[in-house]
Design a protein around this motif. Structure first.
Motif, mmCIF file in Angstrom:
data_model
loop_
_atom_site.group_PDB
_atom_site.id
_atom_site.type_symbol
_atom_site.label_atom_id
_atom_site.label_comp_id
_atom_site.label_asym_id
_atom_site.label_seq_id
_atom_site.Cartn_x
_atom_site.Cartn_y
_atom_site.Cartn_z
ATOM 1 N N ARG A 83 0.833 -1.201 0.000
ATOM 2 C CA ARG A 83 0.000 0.000 0.000
ATOM 3 C C ARG A 83 0.865 1.247 0.000
ATOM 4 O O ARG A 83 1.959 1.262 0.547
ATOM 5 C CB ARG A 83 -0.902 0.040 1.230
ATOM 6 C CG ARG A 83 -1.962 -1.025 1.200
ATOM 7 C CD ARG A 83 -2.980 -0.824 2.303
ATOM 8 N NE ARG A 83 -4.090 -1.709 2.069
ATOM 9 C CZ ARG A 83 -5.147 -1.419 1.327
ATOM 10 N NH1 ARG A 83 -5.265 -0.237 0.782
ATOM 11 N NH2 ARG A 83 -6.104 -2.292 1.145
ATOM 12 N N CYS A 84 0.326 2.300 -0.583
ATOM 13 C CA CYS A 84 1.009 3.592 -0.540
ATOM 14 C C CYS A 84 1.009 4.075 0.903
ATOM 15 O O CYS A 84 -0.029 4.069 1.569
ATOM 16 C CB CYS A 84 0.295 4.602 -1.435
ATOM 17 S SG CYS A 84 1.049 6.239 -1.402
ATOM 18 N N GLU A 86 1.385 7.037 1.880
ATOM 19 C CA GLU A 86 0.767 8.354 1.975
ATOM 20 C C GLU A 86 -0.749 8.308 1.820
ATOM 21 O O GLU A 86 -1.469 8.958 2.561
ATOM 22 C CB GLU A 86 1.358 9.300 0.927
ATOM 23 C CG GLU A 86 2.839 9.547 1.104
ATOM 24 C CD GLU A 86 3.178 10.132 2.468
ATOM 25 O OE1 GLU A 86 2.447 11.012 2.937
ATOM 26 O OE2 GLU A 86 4.180 9.693 3.058
ATOM 27 N N LEU A 91 -0.633 -0.573 -4.255
ATOM 28 C CA LEU A 91 0.385 -0.258 -5.251
ATOM 29 C C LEU A 91 0.278 -1.173 -6.465
ATOM 30 O O LEU A 91 -0.164 -2.315 -6.359
ATOM 31 C CB LEU A 91 1.777 -0.392 -4.634
ATOM 32 C CG LEU A 91 2.068 0.511 -3.442
ATOM 33 C CD1 LEU A 91 3.442 0.185 -2.852
ATOM 34 C CD2 LEU A 91 1.980 1.969 -3.833
ATOM 35 N N CYS A 117 2.077 4.133 -7.004
ATOM 36 C CA CYS A 117 0.744 4.390 -6.460
ATOM 37 C C CYS A 117 -0.111 4.969 -7.579
ATOM 38 O O CYS A 117 0.223 6.020 -8.128
ATOM 39 C CB CYS A 117 0.827 5.371 -5.291
ATOM 40 S SG CYS A 117 -0.815 5.825 -4.677
ATOM 41 N N CYS A 120 -1.442 8.815 -6.122
ATOM 42 C CA CYS A 120 -0.543 9.971 -5.980
ATOM 43 C C CYS A 120 0.690 9.870 -6.874
ATOM 44 O O CYS A 120 1.495 10.793 -6.921
ATOM 45 C CB CYS A 120 -0.136 10.170 -4.525
ATOM 46 S SG CYS A 120 0.985 8.903 -3.880
ATOM 47 N N ARG A 122 3.415 8.178 -6.647
ATOM 48 C CA ARG A 122 4.728 7.965 -6.032
ATOM 49 C C ARG A 122 5.294 6.624 -6.490
ATOM 50 O O ARG A 122 4.552 5.673 -6.726
ATOM 51 C CB ARG A 122 4.615 7.943 -4.508
ATOM 52 C CG ARG A 122 4.268 9.268 -3.908
ATOM 53 C CD ARG A 122 4.083 9.120 -2.394
ATOM 54 N NE ARG A 122 3.489 10.293 -1.835
ATOM 55 C CZ ARG A 122 4.172 11.301 -1.312
ATOM 56 N NH1 ARG A 122 5.480 11.245 -1.264
ATOM 57 N NH2 ARG A 122 3.549 12.353 -0.837
ATOM 58 N N PHE A 124 7.805 3.438 -5.556
ATOM 59 C CA PHE A 124 8.365 2.720 -4.413
ATOM 60 C C PHE A 124 9.304 1.631 -4.902
ATOM 61 O O PHE A 124 9.095 1.056 -5.970
ATOM 62 C CB PHE A 124 7.240 2.084 -3.581
ATOM 63 C CG PHE A 124 6.352 3.081 -2.905
ATOM 64 C CD1 PHE A 124 6.592 3.482 -1.605
ATOM 65 C CD2 PHE A 124 5.252 3.621 -3.574
ATOM 66 C CE1 PHE A 124 5.771 4.401 -0.974
ATOM 67 C CE2 PHE A 124 4.428 4.539 -2.952
ATOM 68 C CZ PHE A 124 4.688 4.932 -1.650
#
Length: 139
Positions: A83-84, A86, A91, A117, A120, A122, A124
């Motif tokens: 999971r994100c 934020e 994900l 994500c 957002c 992002r 990872f």
């Protein structure tokens, strides 16, 4: 009061809705609508009569908070780093090529697996910080 707890539960793959901007009534409304359990250190909130379940988090230390939640819900199986951190969205795996311009050069050269994500955007990857997080989780 439980922001760090929320983040660490997301590391473990737990679906956690969190914001430190909601008023008590909004927290109860969201928990009711989404069938969620409210984790809080706020005794006033936890003592309210509402159609949601509250768990009063006893400690101010996030490691003890995680332990309390794991015991309270008998959590055993975790989907770590799914999971994100934020925004809590699951994900999506991403190809190395698709993140080329979005990660530092060293990361691109040393990592093979990436996730993004979808909310957002992002990126990872499993770097040394992830190894340190896994050590904390195991302890």
């Amino acid at each position: 009061m439980v922001g760090k707890l929320a983040r660490w539960l997301r590391v473990l793959g737990v679906d956690v809705a969190y914001s430190n901007t909601y008023e008590d009534d909004e927290i109860i409304r969201i928990a009711t609508a989404e069938n969620r359990i409210v984790l809080t250190r706020d005794t006033g909130l936890a003592g309210r009569r509402a159609a949601v379940r509250f768990v009063l988090i006893e400690s101010g230390d996030y490691t003890q908070q995680i332990g309390q939640v794991i015991r309270e819900f008998s959590l055993r199986d975790f989907e770590v780093f799914t999971r994100c951190l934020e925004c809590n969205v699951v994900l999506t795996p991403a190809s190395k090529e698709s993140v080329f311009e979005r990660v530092p050069p060293y990361v691109y050269l040393t990592q093979e697996r990436f996730a993004v994500c979808p909310s957002c955007n992002r990126v990872f990857w499993h770097g040394t910080h992830a190894d340190q997080m896994l050590k904390r989780i195991r302890s």
